[in-house]
Design a protein around this motif. Structure first.
Motif, mmCIF file in Angstrom:
data_model
loop_
_atom_site.group_PDB
_atom_site.id
_atom_site.type_symbol
_atom_site.label_atom_id
_atom_site.label_comp_id
_atom_site.label_asym_id
_atom_site.label_seq_id
_atom_site.Cartn_x
_atom_site.Cartn_y
_atom_site.Cartn_z
ATOM 1 N N LYS A 118 -11.929 -2.158 59.739
ATOM 2 C CA LYS A 118 -11.278 -2.848 58.618
ATOM 3 C C LYS A 118 -12.275 -3.148 57.497
ATOM 4 N N PHE A 119 -12.661 -2.116 56.821
ATOM 5 C CA PHE A 119 -13.573 -2.264 55.691
ATOM 6 C C PHE A 119 -12.855 -1.757 54.439
ATOM 7 N N VAL A 120 -13.071 -2.440 53.348
ATOM 8 C CA VAL A 120 -12.567 -1.901 52.078
ATOM 9 C C VAL A 120 -13.763 -1.287 51.352
ATOM 10 N N GLY A 121 -13.480 -0.527 50.316
ATOM 11 C CA GLY A 121 -14.557 0.098 49.541
ATOM 12 C C GLY A 121 -14.817 -0.679 48.268
ATOM 13 N N LYS A 122 -16.082 -0.851 47.955
ATOM 14 C CA LYS A 122 -16.443 -1.540 46.701
ATOM 15 C C LYS A 122 -17.563 -0.757 46.023
ATOM 16 N N PHE A 123 -17.410 -0.581 44.735
ATOM 17 C CA PHE A 123 -18.459 0.052 43.936
ATOM 18 C C PHE A 123 -19.110 -1.069 43.125
ATOM 19 N N GLU A 124 -20.402 -1.218 43.341
ATOM 20 C CA GLU A 124 -21.086 -2.369 42.750
ATOM 21 C C GLU A 124 -21.919 -1.938 41.543
ATOM 22 N N ILE A 125 -21.705 -2.615 40.455
ATOM 23 C CA ILE A 125 -22.523 -2.333 39.273
ATOM 24 C C ILE A 125 -23.349 -3.573 38.971
#
Lengths: 551, 210
Positions: free
Chosen positions: A468-475
């Motif tokens: 149960k992981f979501v995806g995040k793109f970090e800037i």
């Protein structure tokens, strides 16, 4: 005879002059006493004047004060020239401040003109920053020589112990009052004023002008830097310093340590905590739910406070600060403790614990929060996160334009195709890599550390394609917390992840899905070959029998 | 019936340890990857077996390596005669033709194995690649994935963990194909069990066919 008359005449004139002079002197003294007595007949009582601002001014005069002052021999009207017996004008000052300013002008500057003050530039400069009364008082004006003879600090405090203020160009008012008792209770009590305020001395008081309190405080940091070089160097690397440069309301030395009331807080964890809480209230609330706060509130000697994890001066953005290191700093022997169950047989290597410490934040397992696979853009030339500002510069786009370039369809989720397209767009400008980590989605949840028994120990929580992981793109942003944009999680399962996310590998979670399909096809291909060939051999059995001469 | 001693004891030990390890490694690899779909065993057990057998395979590889390089048989048996390329290619094509056609119509196997010339040209190329490229690569990538911190330099040399993982998985895919083909080809002796028995006893009874 004529000569005698002449001599008598001169003598008479002399006597007359003497009589006149003595009469005149006695007249003046009488008038002086009479005038002071006249004023004092009322002003010896505790009269209070209430100003429209609500402030109260006592108009009671203490004759002793006047007597001991430099103006001891003056009569009241020498200064208050607009007052006479039978003439008592009523001033209408709105506030004490206005009263002080106007009275300084009307009363003091009648004798102590700008021209006379200019003889001493220090004094002249000071006179432009505060009304005379503020430093010299009302009736107890002391000769300045008294202060000059004392210590340097006493000289400064002569004025600065009073409620002096400084007006900034933008109208902001800064108190420049220094309370001696506060100073004496600070860690700097043994220092002289000029140890910090180097450009000031008994003979030097430059007149300085600042646009705002912010500008004033920016220069104040340089004062601390004179001695606290190491701390300042650390601070200059911090997210706080970056935010300050950006003009944000971020902490500088004074915000945390105060002006003259600097106290040693390194031994007082509650004080340290309170310091950060002043601004970080949400984080404090989360922290209060943690096992760490429980230890802190129980005054345990090994309990952590904010700086235990985030450091005191070189506070970095949490995604680059390597907070895990901070955990290990206190939790000594933690690798060995993890290694009891976290190892890859046949050997129990501690480096296998490091594998997990590097790829996941401690809070990923020790916090009951939602988790994410977080990808951060890294500049390969310096191995640091590529900031939004830098990307903007490289792509010649404004920050909003950069985000549009990543999320092309504007649906607030970066799809797999969009990410690879963006990377292809960026790659000609800079050498990049995507760095991955497992972390909690909401950084603030990291403050809610749970006890050891509630931590995650089940490998399949992470090592599972359905984890149960979501995806995040970090800037990352300069001087601000990084921004996390939603991202399709299957990005890490794409074949394009191989060249783009080179060093992020989590067994099961980041598997390249297409390889599973190819595996099945390969196994089926192997079986097909075997059964196909066998089938052909069965079909062709009659041919072989025929050749061997059988039927 | 003529018997030829083709498989010395170290080779036989190596082969069977290798075979059993390979099958279990392929299956535990499948369980590890498809932990959400398959439930043969727990993830932890699968990882444990996979890791232990990985090291068994590593040690076993050294048995093969020491035997073949120590006796210098490697160069005779595994290295194709690249100094006679045309002849080698012709022999290889004859072998392909045999498997694709000759075997169906009752032709004799063009290759006659001897202790010094055990493999036909196709086997020679395939086993050389497997023993010198595939297995070492599988073992190295396996080691990196087993402990990416301990073998960080190795991982970096190979281009990063994702590439390492890709190589390891791609070879796993290849072995999934190879194992079925290999098992089938082992039944192509004069009897279906002839080659398999030879790998147990060391003696090949029928060497006209492979």
């Amino acid at each position: 005879m004529r000569t005698k008359i002449k001599d008598f005449g001169w003598f008479s004139i002399l006597v007359l002059i003497l009589i006149f002079l003595s009469f005149n002197q006695s007249f003046t003294a009488t008038t002086f006493n009479k005038n002071n007595n006249y004023c004092m007949s009322c002003h010896r009582f505790s009269f209070i004047k209430t100003l429209p601002s609500g402030e109260k001014i006592s108009v009671k005069i203490n004759p002793k004060e006047i007597k001991n002052s430099v103006h001891g021999k003056f009569k009241c009207i020498a200064c208050h020239s607009d007052f006479l017996r039978g003439k008592h004008p009523s001033y209408k000052f709105r506030s004490k401040k206005e009263y002080m300013i106007k009275m300084s002008k009307i009363v003091c500057q009648r004798c102590h003109t700008d021209k006379s003050l200019r003889k001493n530039p220090v004094h002249y400069n000071l006179s432009k920053t505060a009304p005379c009364i503020k430093c010299h008082g009302y009736h107890n004006v002391k000769p300045i020589k008294v202060a000059r003879g004392g210590s340097e600090n006493q000289y400064c405090l002569l004025c600065h112990s009073r409620p002096l203020t400084k007006k900034m160009e933008n109208g902001e008012i800064l108190s420049v009052q220094v309370k001696e008792n506060v100073l004496m209770n600070s860690v700097h009590k043994k220092l002289k004023c000029i140890d910090c305020h180097k450009e000031f001395s008994k003979g030097k008081h430059p007149f300085r002008s600042f646009k705002s309190i912010k500008e004033y405080r920016a220069q104040a940091n340089n004062i601390c830097k004179q001695c606290h070089t190491k701390e300042m160097q650390q601070f200059e690397k911090s997210i706080h310093a970056q935010a300050l440069v950006k003009g944000k309301n971020a902490p500088d030395c004074l915000k945390c340590h105060g002006y003259h009331n600097v106290v040693k807080i390194s031994n007082n964890k509650q004080l340290q905590f309170n310091l950060c809480v002043n601004c970080h209230k949400k984080e404090a609330q989360a922290f209060e739910e943690s096992i760490h706060y429980k230890a802190l509130s129980e005054n345990k000697s090994n309990s952590p406070t904010c700086s235990s994890c985030h450091k005191a001066h070189d506070v970095l953005s949490t995604n680059i600060a390597n907070i895990n290191k901070s955990c290990i700093k206190c939790h000594k022997g933690i690798k060995e403790a993890h290694n009891k169950w976290l190892y890859n047989p046949p050997f129990t290597l501690k480096s296998f614990v490091d594998v997990h410490f590097k790829g996941a934040s401690c809070s990923a397992c020790h916090v009951n929060g939602n988790k994410a696979i977080i990808l951060t853009l890294i500049n390969k030339s310096n191995n640091k996160p590529l900031t939004l500002e830098k990307i903007s510069e490289l792509l010649n786009l404004d920050p909003a334009g950069v985000k549009e370039k990543i999320d092309l369809n504007g649906d607030n989720i970066i799809e797999e195709k969009e990410l690879w397209q963006f990377l292809n767009f960026l790659k000609p400008q800079v050498k990049i890599d995507l760095k991955g980590r497992l972390d909690i989605i909401n950084a603030n949840d990291a403050h809610r550390i749970v006890s050891k028994k509630d931590a995650i120990k089940d490998c399949t929580v992470c090592h599972n394609p359905q984890a149960k992981f979501v995806g995040k793109f970090e800037i990352n942003k300069e001087g601000a917390k990084p921004e996390k944009i939603n991202m399709e999680r299957k990005v890490v399962n794409s074949i394009y992840a191989i060249p783009n996310i080179r060093d992020f590998y989590v067994l099961g979670l980041t598997k390249i899905t297409i390889l599973d399909i190819i595996f099945v096809l390969a196994a089926l291909g192997g079986l097909a070959f075997a059964f196909g060939h066998l089938g052909l051999r069965i079909i062709t059995t009659p041919i072989r029998r025929k050749r061997r001469g059988g039927y | 019936m003529k018997k030829v001693y083709l498989h010395p004891l170290p080779v036989r030990i190596w082969h069977w340890v290798n075979a059993i390890s390979f099958i279990i490694l392929i299956l535990t690899g499948l369980q590890i990857r498809l932990v959400d779909k398959m439930h043969w065993m727990s993830f932890k057990t699968a990882v444990k077996i996979h890791s232990y057998l990985g090291f068994v395979l590593l040690i076993n590889y050294f048995i093969w390596f020491i035997y073949y390089f120590g006796t210098l048989k490697f160069f005779k048996i595994y290295i194709p005669p690249i100094w006679r390329p045309i002849e080698f290619i012709k022999r290889a094509l004859r072998q392909v033709r045999y498997y694709a056609y000759g075997i169906m119509v009752g032709d004799k196997n063009p290759h006659h194995p001897t202790p010094e010339n055990k493999f036909n040209p196709l086997q020679q190329v395939a086993y050389l690649m497997i023993m010198i490229v595939c297995i070492p690569l599988q073992l190295i990538t396996g080691l990196v994935l087993w402990d990416p911190v301990k073998f960080k330099t190795l991982g970096s040399l190979l281009g990063g963990l994702q590439i390492v993982s890709f190589i390891h998985t791609a070879l796993w895919v290849f072995y999934a194909f190879f194992i079925f083909v290999h098992m089938y080809l082992s039944t192509l002796g004069h009897t279906p069990l002839a080659h398999i028995i030879a790998m147990i006893t060391g003696y090949e009874e029928e060497h006209e066919e492979h």
